[in-house]
Design an enzyme around this catalytic site. Structure first.
Site, mmCIF file in Angstrom:
data_model
loop_
_atom_site.group_PDB
_atom_site.id
_atom_site.type_symbol
_atom_site.label_atom_id
_atom_site.label_comp_id
_atom_site.label_asym_id
_atom_site.label_seq_id
_atom_site.Cartn_x
_atom_site.Cartn_y
_atom_site.Cartn_z
ATOM 1 N N ASP A 19 -0.328 -11.917 -1.717
ATOM 2 C CA ASP A 19 -0.261 -10.642 -1.026
ATOM 3 C C ASP A 19 -0.230 -10.941 0.471
ATOM 4 O O ASP A 19 -0.695 -12.003 0.913
ATOM 5 C CB ASP A 19 -1.500 -9.812 -1.389
ATOM 6 C CG ASP A 19 -1.586 -8.530 -0.598
ATOM 7 O OD1 ASP A 19 -0.595 -7.779 -0.567
ATOM 8 O OD2 ASP A 19 -2.639 -8.284 0.010
ATOM 9 N N ASP A 21 -0.743 -8.295 3.433
ATOM 10 C CA ASP A 21 -1.665 -7.562 4.295
ATOM 11 C C ASP A 21 -3.103 -7.665 3.827
ATOM 12 O O ASP A 21 -3.408 -7.415 2.655
ATOM 13 C CB ASP A 21 -1.245 -6.092 4.385
ATOM 14 C CG ASP A 21 0.053 -5.940 5.163
ATOM 15 O OD1 ASP A 21 0.180 -6.598 6.216
ATOM 16 O OD2 ASP A 21 0.937 -5.186 4.723
ATOM 17 N N ASP A 191 -6.127 -9.362 -2.035
ATOM 18 C CA ASP A 191 -7.386 -8.668 -1.773
ATOM 19 C C ASP A 191 -7.539 -7.381 -2.571
ATOM 20 O O ASP A 191 -8.633 -6.832 -2.628
ATOM 21 C CB ASP A 191 -7.510 -8.342 -0.278
ATOM 22 C CG ASP A 191 -6.522 -7.262 0.157
ATOM 23 O OD1 ASP A 191 -5.300 -7.479 -0.011
ATOM 24 O OD2 ASP A 191 -6.965 -6.203 0.665
#
Length: 244
Positions: A19, A21, A191
């Protein structure tokens, strides 16, 4: 050099899907910088204290609706500003705000601590791909500005795919971009439990939950491992190989 070779040989994964961001790039820092710059460009030099938090809440709700397939990304990009301005009775151009914000976002790149070193070490073990629900051309520009581009083999975006994480069709699209793919040798690092980890669960691949805030997992998503700093990722993934 010998230590790096031992880590590479111990690693069972050959494809690392990251991922972007809040995993490799500090989106929250970039978001606030870009929002402030956008408001100034629109002539609002002293925005109220609640303006940015309200924008964040509206934006988060719209992104969740996008991931559920109920709104389009083009709608989201303007609507988040329209709702924010309406809530504060500001007569500002939401379309201009969207354009200025996206232009600024690609210029205000902040790396998460350890991101560069981690990408360098994992690129020595296999292939790194980016998986993101963000806007395609903006994410590509942000990666180019970050200094990470030399370690990244491909970038998969929901905009180019037509489906968003955690939809399995997004991961089917992603893995077709890799040089080679097997479920057993692929891991997702991210996250978001509801997008990255749940997506990995549904697609049948391992996952590493990057959880710097040490949040409790009250969801149905089940990460294969969990880390709190990026400098823990390589050792944690190598440890999974030894435990297998």
């Amino acid at each position: 050099m010998q230590t790096r070779h031992r880590l590479a040989s111990a690693m069972k994964y050959t494809l690392f899907l990251f991922d972007l961001d809040d995993t490799l790039l500090d989106f929250r820092a970039s978001e606030q910088l870009s929002f402030t710059r956008t408001m100034r460009e629109l002539g609002l030099h002293e925005p109220g204290a609640a303006l940015f938090p309200d924008y964040q809440a509206i934006n988060l709700d719209l992104w969740k609706r996008f991931e559920q397939g109920t709104v389009t990304k083009d709608f989201l990009k303007v609507e988040r500003f329209r709702q924010t301005f309406a809530a504060h009775r500001l007569e500002l151009d939401a379309e201009a705000a969207s354009r200025l914000y996206l232009e600024s976002l690609s210029e205000t790149v902040v790396l998460i601590d350890g991101a560069l070193r981690l990408c360098e070490s994992l690129a020595a073990c296999g292939e790194i791909g980016i998986i993101t629900n963000g806007v395609d051309h903006i994410q590509r520009r942000r990666i180019a500005s970050s200094g990470l581009g030399g370690y990244i083999s491909f970038i998969a975006t929901s905009e180019a795919c037509g489906h968003a994480k955690p939809d399995s069709r997004f991961f089917e699209y992603t893995t077709r971009m890799a040089r080679s793919f097997s479920h057993a040798e692929t891991v997702i690092v991210g996250d978001r439990l509801d997008a990255d980890i749940l997506g990995a669960n549904r697609y049948g691949i391992d996952s590493c939950w990057f959880n710097p805030g040490r949040l409790a997992n009250a969801s149905q998503a089940l990460p294969t491992c969990e880390v709190h700093r990026l400098d823990q990722v390589h050792a944690s993934l190598a440890g999974l190989a030894r435990a297998a």
